[in-house]
Design a protein around this motif. Structure first.
Motif: not given
Ligand code: ZN
Length: 472
Positions: A34, A118, A121, A128-131, A133, A330
């Protein structure tokens, strides 16, 4: 005529780091990280000159000589120009270019490290999901060459001496991730080649050579790290590094799955450094300790970033945001009403620096895990997974700071480390099934025991001040 001074500064990366170029990603680059390393037109890793130029300028800012050395564009102040006019001062120092030398004679692509990270949360205290990279990094010991040019009327010049002094006190950091220990570089040597254009020799050299060859055998060494060693590391926050032993096992994944011939499943690999030793990355220390500090401050009723609801995320005005840094992306500011004043800043860099920690004297074992079928009570089909885990190692954590840390944040961090040593939370994966627990070694245990009372007292005083201020 004048004298042209060409300086070649030689730097070496002490920790992995790089300037990343996410803008170079296209739709076709799904397989690339990424945050890929910036590359030149020949696809070789590259360091944009703006990165060291900005860093040097920042260094000059500390002594108030920023404008004199690196120029400026600013509105006139009414004394030397009408107030409406813009004053532009050209930078006498020019950064000509950079070159990277990777430590091994391999293809650059084989030497770059890839790190995945990542975000935590704040409510669940888990990833945390989708973090997730990934980021590409240049390996430590990568050499960075930097060419600078300064023109002066004569061979001796106070401006030139100032530039050499500036370089000698410079603590360069390359690219992002400074507070998780990335990109720390060391200036090893500075060469100077002064070319006097009034002499035939100087003019010949100037006209017959070009580029890096301008700094030739006639160059003099104006700085040598071996001789002029300056303390290059930042001070430790608690005066000493903290040492822990792994109580059970530890798994911090690299995100890579290693294939095993003859087995149905691959092994989820642990993160290792360039010497293939297992490591706990600086980002892990920073993430879990910050989350615990927030928890501690909130538990005693003090102001800290909130963990639940729509405002979860860095708040931008508590002591922890000051010590650990914050970003707006965020953050809670997006929840502000549309007519509210925009915040004066969109983030701030942290003051604490957490470096990668090598796990010493450890054994790496492969553990099998399987999920249970809740109806039949047996192992669930196709749910077997295998991971590498570290057992029996010790870790030495250095928490450094580059500016003063608020007393309250220091107290919270000490109590968070005390909680870590007491096994109240762990690091890495599987902390709810007994992994990632640490025990303090004796020197660290003594330090935590000694400082705990003072830290609790600091929290108590801040709490008392808060309740006094509040209206009855
Ligand atoms: Zn905050």
């Amino acid at each position: 005529m004048s004298v042209v001074h060409i300086l070649r500064a030689e730097l070496e990366l002490a920790t992995a780091g790089a300037v990343t170029a996410p803008e170079s990603l296209t739709i076709g680059s799904v397989l690339r990280p990424d945050l890929p390393v910036a590359r030149d037109a020949w696809d070789r890793p590259y360091l944009p000159g703006t990165s060291p130029a900005g860093s040097l300028r920042q260094q000059a800012h500390r002594t108030g000589r920023e404008e004199a050395l690196f120029g400026n564009v600013r509105p006139g102040n009414g004394t030397d120009a009408p107030p409406s006019e813009t004053v532009a001062i050209a930078s006498p120092i020019r950064l000509l270019g950079t070159r990277l030398d990777l430590p091994q004679p391999l293809e650059p692509a084989q030497q770059l490290e890839i790190r995945r990270r990542t975000a935590i949360d704040r409510h669940r205290a888990a990833a945390q999901p989708k973090t997730l990279h990934s980021r590409e990094l240049l390996p430590p010991e990568t050499k960075i060459l930097l060419w600078l040019r300064l023109d002066t009327p004569s061979l001796e010049s106070p401006l030139l001496d100032e530039l050499v002094d500036l370089l000698a006190t410079w603590r360069p950091v390359v690219g992002r991730g400074r507070t998780t220990g990335h990109g720390q570089a060391l200036l090893t040597r500075v060469l100077k080649r002064s070319i006097d254009l009034d002499t035939a020799d100087g003019m010949r050299h100037w006209l017959m050579t070009g580029g890096p060859a301008l700094v030739d055998d006639h160059a003099t060494v104006v700085y040598d790290h071996e001789k002029d060693a300056v303390p290059s590391l930042l001070p430790e926050l608690f005066g000493q590094p903290l040492q822990f032993r792994i109580t059970d096992a530890l798994h911090i994944g690299s995100g890579n799955v290693l294939d095993r011939p003859g087995h149905r499943t691959g092994v989820s690999a642990i993160l290792r450094d360039h010497d293939n030793l297992p490591i706990v990355p600086g980002s892990t220390w920073k993430g879990v300790l910050r989350a615990r500090c927030e928890f501690i401050l909130r538990s005693v009723g003090l102001n800290a970033c909130s963990s639940v609801g729509e405002n979860a995320g860095p708040c931008g005005d508590c002591v922890l945001c000051e010590a650990f840094g914050w970003t707006e992306r965020t953050g809670a500011h997006k929840q502000a009403p549309p007519d509210a004043e925009p915040p004066p800043s969109v983030g701030a860099r942290g003051r604490l620096v957490f470096a990668d920690t090598v796990v010493r004297e450890s054994t790496v074992r492969i553990r099998n895990h399987v999920a249970l079928d809740r109806v039949f009570g047996g192992a669930r089909d196709a749910a077997l997974y295998t991971e590498e885990t570290i057992e029996n190692g010790t870790v030495t954590v250095s928490i450094r700071h580059d500016r003063d840390i608020p007393e309250l944040a220091r107290a919270a961090l000490l109590l968070a480390l005390d909680d870590l040593a007491a096994g109240r939370f762990g690091i890495g994966a599987g902390t709810t099934r007994g992994q990632g627990t640490l025990t303090a070694l004796s020197a660290t245990g003594h330090l935590l025991g000694r400082e705990r009372t003072r830290a609790v007292e600091t929290l108590r005083l801040h709490h008392a001040a808060l309740t006094e201020e509040a209206p009855a």
